[in-house]
Design a protein around this motif. Structure first.
Motif, PDB file in Angstrom:
ATOM      1  N   UNK A 271       0.329  -4.086   9.806  1.00  0.00           N
ATOM      2  CA  UNK A 271       0.515  -5.018   8.693  1.00  0.00           C
ATOM      3  C   UNK A 271       1.384  -6.149   9.229  1.00  0.00           C
ATOM      4  N   UNK A 272       0.960  -7.365   8.955  1.00  0.00           N
ATOM      5  CA  UNK A 272       1.770  -8.513   9.381  1.00  0.00           C
ATOM      6  C   UNK A 272       1.804  -9.545   8.273  1.00  0.00           C
ATOM      7  N   UNK A 273       2.757 -10.428   8.386  1.00  0.00           N
ATOM      8  CA  UNK A 273       2.879 -11.550   7.465  1.00  0.00           C
ATOM      9  C   UNK A 273       2.231 -12.756   8.130  1.00  0.00           C
TER      10      UNK A 273
ATOM     11  N   UNK B 173      -6.419   3.470   4.204  1.00  0.00           N
ATOM     12  CA  UNK B 173      -6.286   2.184   3.523  1.00  0.00           C
ATOM     13  C   UNK B 173      -5.538   2.316   2.208  1.00  0.00           C
ATOM     14  N   UNK B 174      -5.821   3.361   1.458  1.00  0.00           N
ATOM     15  CA  UNK B 174      -5.127   3.574   0.181  1.00  0.00           C
ATOM     16  C   UNK B 174      -3.625   3.744   0.397  1.00  0.00           C
ATOM     17  N   UNK B 175      -3.254   4.505   1.418  1.00  0.00           N
ATOM     18  CA  UNK B 175      -1.832   4.685   1.738  1.00  0.00           C
ATOM     19  C   UNK B 175      -1.202   3.365   2.172  1.00  0.00           C
ATOM     20  N   UNK B 176      -1.928   2.581   2.954  1.00  0.00           N
ATOM     21  CA  UNK B 176      -1.408   1.289   3.420  1.00  0.00           C
ATOM     22  C   UNK B 176      -1.292   0.284   2.279  1.00  0.00           C
ATOM     23  N   UNK B 177      -2.241   0.318   1.349  1.00  0.00           N
ATOM     24  CA  UNK B 177      -2.159  -0.562   0.177  1.00  0.00           C
ATOM     25  C   UNK B 177      -0.922  -0.211  -0.642  1.00  0.00           C
ATOM     26  N   UNK B 178      -0.694   1.066  -0.839  1.00  0.00           N
ATOM     27  CA  UNK B 178       0.488   1.516  -1.588  1.00  0.00           C
ATOM     28  C   UNK B 178       1.776   1.090  -0.870  1.00  0.00           C
ATOM     29  N   UNK B 179       1.800   1.229   0.449  1.00  0.00           N
ATOM     30  CA  UNK B 179       2.950   0.823   1.249  1.00  0.00           C
ATOM     31  C   UNK B 179       3.201  -0.685   1.091  1.00  0.00           C
ATOM     32  N   UNK B 180       2.136  -1.473   1.192  1.00  0.00           N
ATOM     33  CA  UNK B 180       2.279  -2.927   1.061  1.00  0.00           C
ATOM     34  C   UNK B 180       2.793  -3.302  -0.319  1.00  0.00           C
ATOM     35  N   UNK B 181       2.311  -2.612  -1.327  1.00  0.00           N
ATOM     36  CA  UNK B 181       2.700  -2.913  -2.706  1.00  0.00           C
ATOM     37  C   UNK B 181       4.129  -2.467  -2.998  1.00  0.00           C
ATOM     38  N   UNK B 182       4.455  -1.230  -2.681  1.00  0.00           N
ATOM     39  CA  UNK B 182       5.756  -0.652  -3.050  1.00  0.00           C
ATOM     40  C   UNK B 182       6.859  -1.036  -2.066  1.00  0.00           C
ATOM     41  N   UNK B 183       6.614  -0.847  -0.786  1.00  0.00           N
ATOM     42  CA  UNK B 183       7.659  -1.076   0.221  1.00  0.00           C
ATOM     43  C   UNK B 183       7.844  -2.549   0.554  1.00  0.00           C
ATOM     44  N   UNK B 184       6.724  -3.276   0.658  1.00  0.00           N
ATOM     45  CA  UNK B 184       6.793  -4.678   1.069  1.00  0.00           C
ATOM     46  C   UNK B 184       6.737  -5.658  -0.100  1.00  0.00           C
ATOM     47  N   UNK B 185       6.481  -5.163  -1.308  1.00  0.00           N
ATOM     48  CA  UNK B 185       6.365  -6.006  -2.504  1.00  0.00           C
ATOM     49  C   UNK B 185       5.302  -7.085  -2.353  1.00  0.00           C
ATOM     50  N   UNK B 186       4.240  -6.757  -1.640  1.00  0.00           N
ATOM     51  CA  UNK B 186       3.151  -7.721  -1.450  1.00  0.00           C
ATOM     52  C   UNK B 186       2.351  -7.871  -2.729  1.00  0.00           C
ATOM     53  N   UNK B 187       1.780  -9.039  -2.891  1.00  0.00           N
ATOM     54  CA  UNK B 187       0.909  -9.320  -4.029  1.00  0.00           C
ATOM     55  C   UNK B 187      -0.547  -9.492  -3.607  1.00  0.00           C
TER      56      UNK B 187
ATOM     57  N   UNK C 193      -1.602  13.945   4.153  1.00  0.00           N
ATOM     58  CA  UNK C 193      -1.698  12.807   5.044  1.00  0.00           C
ATOM     59  C   UNK C 193      -0.711  11.746   4.604  1.00  0.00           C
ATOM     60  N   UNK C 194      -0.111  11.089   5.597  1.00  0.00           N
ATOM     61  CA  UNK C 194       0.862  10.056   5.266  1.00  0.00           C
ATOM     62  C   UNK C 194       0.988   9.059   6.410  1.00  0.00           C
ATOM     63  N   UNK C 195       1.549   7.907   6.064  1.00  0.00           N
ATOM     64  CA  UNK C 195       1.862   6.887   7.053  1.00  0.00           C
ATOM     65  C   UNK C 195       3.263   7.116   7.583  1.00  0.00           C
ATOM     66  N   UNK C 196       3.449   6.824   8.852  1.00  0.00           N
ATOM     67  CA  UNK C 196       4.783   6.823   9.435  1.00  0.00           C
ATOM     68  C   UNK C 196       4.884   5.649  10.397  1.00  0.00           C
TER      69      UNK C 196
END
Length: 165
Positions: A73-75, A104-118, A1-4
């Motif tokens: 995901x939005x800012x 949610x786990x995939x989206x959290x990883x995306x936010x952390x790694x791809x978007x550099x969210x804190x 499973x993955x996000x696209x």
């Protein structure tokens, strides 16, 4: 499973998961006030925001490229370190089987790694226990800043949640 990346053609499948007005408002709050919901309704809501570059719709797919979930995901503020999850949904036949947690786990990883969210925030209605428990299972905590929304189906309490990365 993955996000696209979300495709406008995904909307027809996602809209089919909204089976009644209650699920519409639990999913979209008061952002889309139209039932029955069509794929075009979702795209009409998303497209203006997508052009800002601060709104990222994502689709969750399985190994066979079947659509099994979706979220945005939005800012919400000017800081690029805070993002907000919204429009979170999993295919009804897959609910209660761990797919929401995987999404949610995939989206959290995306936010952390791809978007550099804190920090990730979200809102969940108090009348949506399954979603609330799913968010808690991946680490979201209520921050005690709840609001009351006047929804077409009555007054609903929205619980504000946050996750620090």
């Amino acid at each position: 499973m993955k996000l696209r990346k979300y495709k406008t053609t995904d909307s027809d499948i996602i809209s089919g998961w909204i089976v009644d007005e209650r699920s519409l408002y639990q999913w979209s709050a008061d952002r889309i006030n139209k039932f029955p919901l069509s794929g075009e309704d979702i795209n009409n809501c998303y497209l203006p925001m997508m052009h800002t570059g601060r709104f990222i719709p994502l689709t969750f797919i399985d190994q066979s490229d079947n659509i099994i979930g979706h979220l945005t995901i939005r800012y919400p503020i000017q800081s690029d370190r805070v993002v907000r999850f919204g429009f979170v949904i999993v295919a009804p036949v897959l609910r209660g089987k761990g797919y929401g947690k995987a999404l949610l786990s995939a989206a959290i990883e995306y936010a952390k790694i791809t978007l550099n969210a804190e920090i990730i925030t979200l809102g969940v209605f108090a009348n949506n226990d399954n979603a609330k428990y799913c968010y808690q299972s991946v680490g979201f905590k209520s921050i005690g800043k709840n609001e009351i929304y006047q929804m077409p189906l009555g007054e609903w309490e929205c619980i504000e949640m946050s996750l620090s990365l």
